[in-house]
Design an enzyme around this catalytic site. Structure first.
Site, PDB file in Angstrom:
ATOM      1  N   LYS A   1       0.854  -1.199   0.000  1.00  0.00           N
ATOM      2  CA  LYS A   1       0.000   0.000   0.000  1.00  0.00           C
ATOM      3  C   LYS A   1       0.880   1.236   0.000  1.00  0.00           C
ATOM      4  O   LYS A   1       2.032   1.234   0.422  1.00  0.00           O
ATOM      5  CB  LYS A   1      -0.940   0.003   1.198  1.00  0.00           C
ATOM      6  CG  LYS A   1      -0.262  -0.010   2.582  1.00  0.00           C
ATOM      7  CD  LYS A   1       0.151   1.346   3.090  1.00  0.00           C
ATOM      8  CE  LYS A   1       0.834   1.265   4.452  1.00  0.00           C
ATOM      9  NZ  LYS A   1       1.484   2.532   4.862  1.00  0.00           N
TER      10      LYS A   1
ATOM     11  N   ASP B   1      -3.117  -1.700   9.833  1.00  0.00           N
ATOM     12  CA  ASP B   1      -3.048  -1.750   8.376  1.00  0.00           C
ATOM     13  C   ASP B   1      -3.561  -3.065   7.788  1.00  0.00           C
ATOM     14  O   ASP B   1      -3.751  -3.159   6.575  1.00  0.00           O
ATOM     15  CB  ASP B   1      -1.599  -1.559   7.899  1.00  0.00           C
ATOM     16  CG  ASP B   1      -1.095  -0.136   8.088  1.00  0.00           C
ATOM     17  OD1 ASP B   1      -1.927   0.762   8.320  1.00  0.00           O
ATOM     18  OD2 ASP B   1       0.129   0.068   8.003  1.00  0.00           O
TER      19      ASP B   1
ATOM     20  N   ALA C   1      10.043  -3.498   6.235  1.00  0.00           N
ATOM     21  CA  ALA C   1      10.151  -2.324   7.113  1.00  0.00           C
ATOM     22  C   ALA C   1      10.282  -1.050   6.301  1.00  0.00           C
ATOM     23  O   ALA C   1      11.038  -0.147   6.645  1.00  0.00           O
ATOM     24  CB  ALA C   1      11.330  -2.470   8.078  1.00  0.00           C
TER      25      ALA C   1
ATOM     26  N   ALA D   1       0.482  -7.142   5.117  1.00  0.00           N
ATOM     27  CA  ALA D   1       0.063  -7.932   3.960  1.00  0.00           C
ATOM     28  C   ALA D   1       0.234  -9.413   4.232  1.00  0.00           C
ATOM     29  O   ALA D   1      -0.644 -10.230   3.907  1.00  0.00           O
ATOM     30  CB  ALA D   1       0.868  -7.519   2.728  1.00  0.00           C
TER      31      ALA D   1
ATOM     32  N   MET E   1       5.316   0.232   3.659  1.00  0.00           N
ATOM     33  CA  MET E   1       4.353  -0.187   2.634  1.00  0.00           C
ATOM     34  C   MET E   1       3.493  -1.356   3.099  1.00  0.00           C
ATOM     35  O   MET E   1       2.852  -2.025   2.296  1.00  0.00           O
ATOM     36  CB  MET E   1       5.087  -0.545   1.349  1.00  0.00           C
ATOM     37  CG  MET E   1       5.853   0.635   0.752  1.00  0.00           C
ATOM     38  SD  MET E   1       6.565   0.280  -0.864  1.00  0.00           S
ATOM     39  CE  MET E   1       5.072   0.319  -1.881  1.00  0.00           C
ATOM     40  N   ALA E   2       3.485  -1.601   4.416  1.00  0.00           N
ATOM     41  CA  ALA E   2       2.616  -2.608   5.043  1.00  0.00           C
ATOM     42  C   ALA E   2       2.920  -4.026   4.596  1.00  0.00           C
ATOM     43  O   ALA E   2       2.011  -4.851   4.477  1.00  0.00           O
ATOM     44  CB  ALA E   2       1.144  -2.282   4.817  1.00  0.00           C
ATOM     45  N   GLY E   3       4.188  -4.352   4.397  1.00  0.00           N
ATOM     46  CA  GLY E   3       4.540  -5.717   4.003  1.00  0.00           C
ATOM     47  C   GLY E   3       4.193  -6.745   5.064  1.00  0.00           C
ATOM     48  O   GLY E   3       3.669  -7.814   4.754  1.00  0.00           O
TER      49      GLY E   3
END
Length: 349
Positions: free
Chosen positions: A61, A188, A148, A156, A151-153
């Site tokens: 994201k 998130d 980190a 996800a 991007m909300a890895g």
């Protein structure tokens, strides 16, 4: 700091095949490491579901607006968080096992925790607990979302594991239950399940879908190392100490730009209240932002809590040019091209 909540609201309608949207194909990850961690009880194969395993693709994201309120007495912050899913993807594969294990491959896989702190493992545990079964599953994460990187890895991966385990175990949990578990995992995570575009309020976990009238093109500059989200929120609190922080609200101009698919208007409305804090902790991000803007990006901002920086561009050709310029500038480790909106967590098979 920002954190997990227990509330949830509407997301994208769950479709056939346990899809939460439709969009572009995933990127391909590069293997750089594996590892294992285990926790669990019972004998594998006791659950109903696909014996071969289930793979779920889940997007990164970008926060096209991140409005942050002042610190509350509980230490959290109210947010007006406009999420946009982009076409960088992790894939999470769940297969039957005798206990809960996690492995990971891809860029910076060695920085991904493989114990119970991994949101993928926590998702399996929470779903299993709700249904009175043991979380006997092997979760393999193929990383392509920066680790980190804001991007909300990790979020996800939590959403991907949740949907994969639901399919593997044949639970067919209702969409509302999956979103409740997502909100329990983190602020998130619900959006990672839903995808597309959405406004998150509260701590960001209460979602309202947003219409998007066209596609947008992005370049993401990946920095060396990560930034701790709690540290960035702590720096935000330090920088705003003694200042009246306004209540966070979504920008009407930004929402209209999304609705009409107007990239130029969106560029003028992008905003991230955490950017000053991220740059304070990582001053080198200023040079990256300047390099992308000089290369022709319509706008630049830090993605979420950073340190990944995001550049909105006019079209795919411009994206390739800006990415090449960023890499040549030496201000980032690499640059990735992506488009939006992208689908939420989707079962591939």
């Amino acid at each position: 700091m920002s954190g997990a909540g227990t509330e949830r609201n509407a997301g994208t309608e769950r479709g056939t095949g346990a899809e939460f949207g439709a969009g572009t194909a995933p990127g391909t990850g590069t293997s750089s490491g594996t590892g294992t961690a285990s926790r669990g009880a019972g004998v594998g194969g006791a659950h109903a579901g696909a014996a071969r395993g289930v793979t779920v693709r889940v997007p990164a994201k970008v926060n096209v607006q991140l409005a942050v309120g002042g610190a509350r007495p509980d230490g959290f912050h109210d947010l007006a968080n406009v999420f946009l899913a982009v076409s960088l993807y992790d894939e999470v594969t769940a297969t039957p096992a005798e206990e809960l294990t996690v492995t990971c491959e891809g860029p910076d896989a060695d920085k991904v925790p493989l114990d119970r702190t991994n949101l993928a493992a926590r998702a399996a545990e929470l779903l299993a607990a709700r249904h009175g079964i043991s979380p006997d599953v092997h979760l393999h994460i193929a990383k392509d979302i920066p680790v980190a990187g804001g991007m909300a890895g990790g979020s996800a991966d939590g959403a991907g594991a949740l949907l994969a385990c639901d399919a593997l175990w044949g639970l067919n949990a209702p969409r509302e239950e999956l979103l409740e578990i997502c909100a329990e995992l983190g602020s998130d995570v619900p959006f990672s399940l839903v995808g597309g575009a959405a406004l998150g309020v509260g701590r960001g976990e209460r979602l309202t879908e947003l219409p998007v009238g066209g596609g947008f093109h992005w370049v993401f500059a990946v920095a060396d190392g990560g930034l701790s989200t709690p540290a960035v929120y702590g720096e935000f609190d330090r920088l705003t100490e003694g200042v009246t922080v306004p209540e966070p609200v979504a920008s009407p101009d930004l929402l209209e730009a999304l609705r009409t698919g107007d990239a130029t208007a969106l560029a003028g409305a992008l905003a991230n209240d955490l950017q000053a804090a991220a740059v304070s902790l990582r001053p080198s991000l200023t040079a990256t932002l300047e390099a992308g803007t000089a290369a022709g990006a319509l706008a630049a901002l830090v993605s979420g809590s950073g340190p990944t920086t995001a550049f909105l561009v006019k079209d795919e050709e411009s994206a390739e040019a800006v990415a090449a310029a960023l890499i040549a500038s030496g201000t980032c480790r690499t640059a990735r091209v992506a488009s939006s909106p992208a689908p939420g967590a989707t079962v591939l098979g």
